[in-house]
Design an enzyme around this catalytic site. Sequence first.
Site, mmCIF file in Angstrom:
data_model
loop_
_atom_site.group_PDB
_atom_site.id
_atom_site.type_symbol
_atom_site.label_atom_id
_atom_site.label_comp_id
_atom_site.label_asym_id
_atom_site.label_seq_id
_atom_site.Cartn_x
_atom_site.Cartn_y
_atom_site.Cartn_z
ATOM 1 N N ASP A 22 1.146 -1.023 0.125
ATOM 2 C CA ASP A 22 0.066 -0.089 0.254
ATOM 3 C C ASP A 22 0.927 0.899 -0.147
ATOM 4 O OD1 ASP A 22 1.175 0.129 2.913
ATOM 5 O OD2 ASP A 22 -1.047 0.518 3.471
ATOM 6 N N CYS A 79 3.402 -3.173 4.108
ATOM 7 C CA CYS A 79 2.796 -2.077 4.437
ATOM 8 C C CYS A 79 3.184 -1.399 5.364
ATOM 9 C CB CYS A 79 1.185 -2.148 4.926
ATOM 10 S SG CYS A 79 0.976 -3.290 6.286
ATOM 11 N N THR A 81 2.748 -1.184 8.374
ATOM 12 C CA THR A 81 3.735 -2.333 9.677
ATOM 13 C C THR A 81 4.502 -3.909 8.978
ATOM 14 O OG1 THR A 81 1.196 -2.736 10.396
ATOM 15 C CG2 THR A 81 2.797 -0.861 11.110
ATOM 16 N N HIS A 112 11.051 -23.287 8.796
ATOM 17 C CA HIS A 112 10.281 -23.783 9.677
ATOM 18 C C HIS A 112 8.863 -24.176 9.348
ATOM 19 C CE1 HIS A 112 13.047 -23.865 14.018
ATOM 20 N NE2 HIS A 112 13.823 -24.549 12.887
ATOM 21 N N HIS A 147 8.081 -29.848 11.415
ATOM 22 C CA HIS A 147 7.922 -28.720 10.727
ATOM 23 C C HIS A 147 6.694 -29.602 10.149
ATOM 24 C CE1 HIS A 147 11.119 -27.476 13.353
ATOM 25 N NE2 HIS A 147 11.693 -27.491 12.405
HETATM 26 C C1 RB5 Z 1 -2.039 2.566 6.221
HETATM 27 O O1 RB5 Z 1 -2.026 3.990 7.220
HETATM 28 C C2 RB5 Z 1 -1.520 1.408 7.676
HETATM 29 O O2 RB5 Z 1 -2.432 1.393 8.098
HETATM 30 C C3 RB5 Z 1 -1.524 0.057 6.717
HETATM 31 O O3 RB5 Z 1 -0.231 0.644 5.825
HETATM 32 C C4 RB5 Z 1 -0.744 -0.913 7.327
HETATM 33 O O4 RB5 Z 1 0.163 -0.763 8.368
HETATM 34 C C5 RB5 Z 1 -2.060 -1.600 8.409
HETATM 35 O O5 RB5 Z 1 -1.701 -2.631 9.040
#
Ligand code: RB5
Length: 163
Positions: A22, A79, A81, A112, A147
């Site tokens: 994203d 994304c 995180t 694993h 595993h």
């Molecule tokens: C977008 O702002 C953020 O929420 C997305 O990139 C991500 O981190 C979601 O898990």
Amino acid sequence: MPLWSLKNLTDEKRMKIALASDHGGYELKETLKYFLKEKEIEVDDFGTFSEESVDYPDFAKKATMAVVEGKADGAVLICGTGIGMSITANKFKGIRAALVHDIYTAQMAKEHNNANIICMGGRTTDKKLAKEMVSIWLSSKFEAGRHARRLDKIKQLEDKLLV
Ligand code: RB5
């Protein structure tokens, strides 16, 4: 040769890796795209293609489907995180998406968990580390044995899902 060298891998087989992000992962996706191409790994980029705000499930779905349908050997999803991407990818049958944060988790993801997708955070991951994580994930081998038994138990749960 460092542990995560891609040399052996590229000698053996030309892989195709799907990429998606994203807006929060766009910059890191571009970095990894050029890195993989440089290593002669084929890349299928499912977007996004700018830093304009988008919804990560739309992009996770496209790259994950390429893995489900056997059009890609694996995928890297990014994304902000990595959390949203991993939650989304793990909704698909046969997908083992691992959110990785360091060399160790990237290596274990393959050895694993035989992860066919790795996810990372564009806002939490240094570019050099991201390249190292992708490299070690691609060049490691699934250890099978106990595993494989555990992955089979995950598959049994997946097969029983009613919704
Ligand atoms: C977008 O702002 C953020 O929420 C997305 O990139 C991500 O981190 C979601 O898990």
